[in-house]
Motif scaffolding. Structure first.
Motif, mmCIF file in Angstrom:
data_model
loop_
_atom_site.group_PDB
_atom_site.id
_atom_site.type_symbol
_atom_site.label_atom_id
_atom_site.label_comp_id
_atom_site.label_asym_id
_atom_site.label_seq_id
_atom_site.Cartn_x
_atom_site.Cartn_y
_atom_site.Cartn_z
ATOM 1 N N GLU A 1 26.356 14.586 -27.683
ATOM 2 C CA GLU A 1 26.890 13.412 -26.997
ATOM 3 C C GLU A 1 26.009 12.200 -27.316
ATOM 4 O O GLU A 1 24.785 12.301 -27.354
ATOM 5 C CB GLU A 1 26.855 13.674 -25.487
ATOM 6 C CG GLU A 1 27.487 12.595 -24.642
ATOM 7 C CD GLU A 1 27.516 12.994 -23.164
ATOM 8 O OE1 GLU A 1 28.616 13.120 -22.625
ATOM 9 O OE2 GLU A 1 26.444 13.198 -22.567
ATOM 10 N N THR B 1 29.151 18.677 -21.201
ATOM 11 C CA THR B 1 27.935 18.549 -22.008
ATOM 12 C C THR B 1 26.959 19.672 -21.683
ATOM 13 O O THR B 1 26.329 20.254 -22.581
ATOM 14 C CB THR B 1 27.279 17.171 -21.767
ATOM 15 O OG1 THR B 1 28.212 16.165 -22.157
ATOM 16 C CG2 THR B 1 26.002 17.015 -22.563
ATOM 17 N N ASP C 1 30.657 16.807 -29.124
ATOM 18 C CA ASP C 1 30.641 16.304 -27.751
ATOM 19 C C ASP C 1 31.088 14.846 -27.693
ATOM 20 O O ASP C 1 30.350 13.949 -28.088
ATOM 21 C CB ASP C 1 29.230 16.452 -27.162
ATOM 22 C CG ASP C 1 29.234 16.367 -25.640
ATOM 23 O OD1 ASP C 1 30.230 15.875 -25.073
ATOM 24 O OD2 ASP C 1 28.235 16.803 -25.031
ATOM 25 N N GLU C 2 32.288 14.636 -27.216
ATOM 26 C CA GLU C 2 32.887 13.298 -27.059
ATOM 27 C C GLU C 2 32.734 12.410 -28.278
ATOM 28 O O GLU C 2 32.139 11.334 -28.213
ATOM 29 C CB GLU C 2 32.291 12.604 -25.823
ATOM 30 C CG GLU C 2 32.542 13.416 -24.571
ATOM 31 C CD GLU C 2 32.768 12.564 -23.349
ATOM 32 O OE1 GLU C 2 33.367 11.480 -23.496
ATOM 33 O OE2 GLU C 2 32.371 12.996 -22.259
HETATM 34 MG MG LIG Z 1 29.109 14.789 -21.280
#
Ligand SMILES: [Mg+2]
Ligand SMILES: Nc1ncnc2c1ncn2[C@@H]1O[C@H](COP(=O)(O)OP(=O)(O)OP(=O)(O)O)[C@@H](O)[C@H]1O
Lengths: 237, 295
Positions: A85, A43, A161-162
């Motif tokens: 994220e 991140t 992000d994820e």
């Molecule tokens: Mg992260």
């Protein structure tokens, strides 16, 4: 052609060095995955690229242009999008308004409308809920909204992000299919994932971050075949 | 007169005064909503707005409406400068530092006004002759009607901006999540400036309306209405735009009712009494959302 180049990036949180000089190149048209365990600095990398975190050293080049110190809000107009994220959708705005804000820098009203329709076609569940508050969506729908909102700026490169975080397995599968689809339509993707197995399946290249350093990198199949990677990230024994 | 007619009359008086509180409260609440800052200098922007209006009418010889527009624009500039110079450098500082800065900015504006405009009050030029409009057993003065009408008009315009325009949507996005707003390509600093500009313009309009209503303006006129409007904003739920309107109207009506019940000396205390009672039962204000932090 290299569209995003990161050279010797270091980032500090106070005195703690979270990124210890990482470099990688993302080629136009590919899915490039950044793997790593919790706290590895994934991140941090994306946030530094987007200008949300100050870089201690390093250089970032996007499409041949030095964007190392470019303010965050300029980047979408250059073609760099970022789906952060935790989704970070605007909970008290409608689904449609969230999408509209994704196209904030754009003035081409007609094309924005068409792109919105394209997002609704890609994620029909959003279309049914376009007037609803974004905060009332389920986790999976919120992730679709976050991705759709990211697409509304017409990014050439999208940082993700994820995207599978906190989703039921069946939805995770679906989200990865969407990522693949978005990529096939021409958007380069820099993906951060914990779900190494699925991520490597759809990506072209990958690198592995370990406590702020790149531990290995290569094509997705090279990384997937690495024994240590198999043990640590792919759950093989 | 029967008590209910008196009450009705005071309701009308209260709504006129309350709509002014609401206009000022909107600035507090919008700024709080976007940067979690209590802009204690906001009441002084209202005072400056009254003076700008005064000079626009007396020196520039403008009619009321153009004078009001000029004053609102000038106050907007002051509001933006205030944010840029005093608050922006402190955006990541402790709350107490920002609070002290805001109080300092308020004192600075007051003493500057005293220096430039003089300490004694000025009679506000009357843009129209005094008239009563009979409404059955009660009446409204044409000034009250003007105050109420202008306030409602401005609130409707604000509502349209906040709900339906790109700027308004960006303002709401910034108030919810600044980083996510940046990632959308929103220039957050510019949106914050716009918020100060709009809030200050509304306060300036209120300043002129009150100047006309009470016929006088002075450099300290912002203190009590500023404080009451702040209370109104908290009462309605700070950071919530309709809350500021509701809080302002309630405050104006309550104040007038207390005067009717025979106590003019208590009129300033009533605001704070209501605040304490409401916050006891609804800590986030009448329309407030849960989880919004307080100073
Ligand atoms: Mg992260
Ligand atoms: N705001 C912060 N202040 C101080 N340290 C931080 C901050 N954010 C992250 N860190 C630290 O920096 C390191 C990298 O964090 P980062 O969030 O980049 O990890 P990550 O790879 O994204 O992990 P995850 O998979 O859990 O999201 C961690 O050790 C973390 O504790």
């Amino acid at each position: 052609m290299t569209i995003l180049a990161v050279e010797n990036l270091t980032v500090h949180y106070g005195v703690i060095q979270a990124l210890k000089g990482i470099s990688f190149d993302v080629q136009e048209g590919e899915i490039f995955t950044l793997l790593g365990s919790n706290g590895a600095g994934k991140t941090t990398t994306l946030r530094a690229l987007s200008g949300l975190l100050p870089k201690t050293t390093g250089k970032v080049t996007f499409d041949g242009k030095d964007i190392t110190t470019t303010p965050s809000y300029i980047l979408p107009s250059l073609g760099l999008g970022h789906v952060p994220e935790g989704r970070r959708i605007f909970a008290e705005l409608s689904v449609a308004d969230n999408l509209l804000l994704g196209a904030y820098h754009r003035k081409d009203k007609q094309a924005i409308k068409e792109d919105m329709q394209a997002v609704y076609d890609l994620f029909p569940r959003l279309a049914e809920r376009r007037k609803q508050y974004a905060g009332s969506l389920s986790g999976g729908e919120q992730q679709m909204l976050a991705m759709g909102r990211g697409l509304m700026s017409r990014p050439r490169v999208l940082l993700l992000d994820e995207p599978s975080m906190g989703l039921a397995p069946i939805l995770v599968q679906e989200i990865f299919e969407f990522i693949s689809e978005i990529n096939k339509r021409g958007t380069t993707i820099l993906l951060v994932e914990q779900n190494a197995h699925l991520a490597l399946k759809i990506s072209h290249k990958a690198c592995v971050l370990e406590t702020g350093r790149i531990a290995m990198s290569g094509t997705a199949s090279e990384v997937a075949a690495d024994q240590r990677i198999q043990q640590v990230y792919l759950g093989a024994d | 007169m029967a008590w209910h007619i008196i009450a009705l009359q005071q309701l009308i008086n209260g709504l006129a005064l309350g709509s002014v509180y609401a206009l000022i409260a909107l600035g507090y609440t919008m700024v709080y909503g976007i940067i979690r800052l209590i802009n204690f200098a906001h009441g002084d922007i209202y005072m400056l707005g009254a003076y700008f209006g005064f000079y626009a009418i007396t020196m520039l010889k403008l009619p009321l409406v153009p004078a009001m527009i000029v004053s609102m624009a000038a106050a907007a500039v002051v509001g933006v400068l205030l944010e840029r110079i005093a608050y922006k450098p402190l955006r990541n500082s402790s709350r107490i530092a920002v609070l002290i800065t805001a109080i300092g900015a308020s004192l600075l504006l007051q003493s500057t006004a005293q220096l430039v405009f003089g300490a004694s009050f000025k009679p506000f030029p009357q843009a129209m002759a005094f008239r009563r409009i009979q409404l059955g057993p009660v009446f409204m003065t044409n000034r009250q009607l003007l105050i109420f009408g202008v306030a409602v008009l401005l609130m409707v315009i604000l509502h349209v901006i906040v709900q339906y325009t790109k700027l308004g949507k960006a303002m709401r996005a910034v108030s919810m999540d600044k980083e996510a707003a940046l990632l959308m390509g929103i220039n957050v600093d510019r949106i914050i400036s716009a918020t100060f500009a709009i809030g200050s313009a509304l306060a300036a309009a209120a300043g002129i309306l009150v100047g006309m209503y009470y016929n006088r303006i002075d450099p300290y006129m912002g203190m009590m209405p500023g404080l009451k409007a702040f209370v109104a904003a908290v009462l309605g739920g700070i950071g919530v735009v309709p809350g500021a309107v509701l809080g302002g109207l309630l405050m104006g009506v309550a104040e007038n009712m207390v005067v009717t019940l025979g106590s003019s000396t208590l009129r300033d205390a009533v605001a704070f009494a209501i605040l304490i009672v409401v916050l006891l039962f609804r800590p986030n204000g009448l329309l407030g959302k849960k989880g919004i932090e307080k100073v």
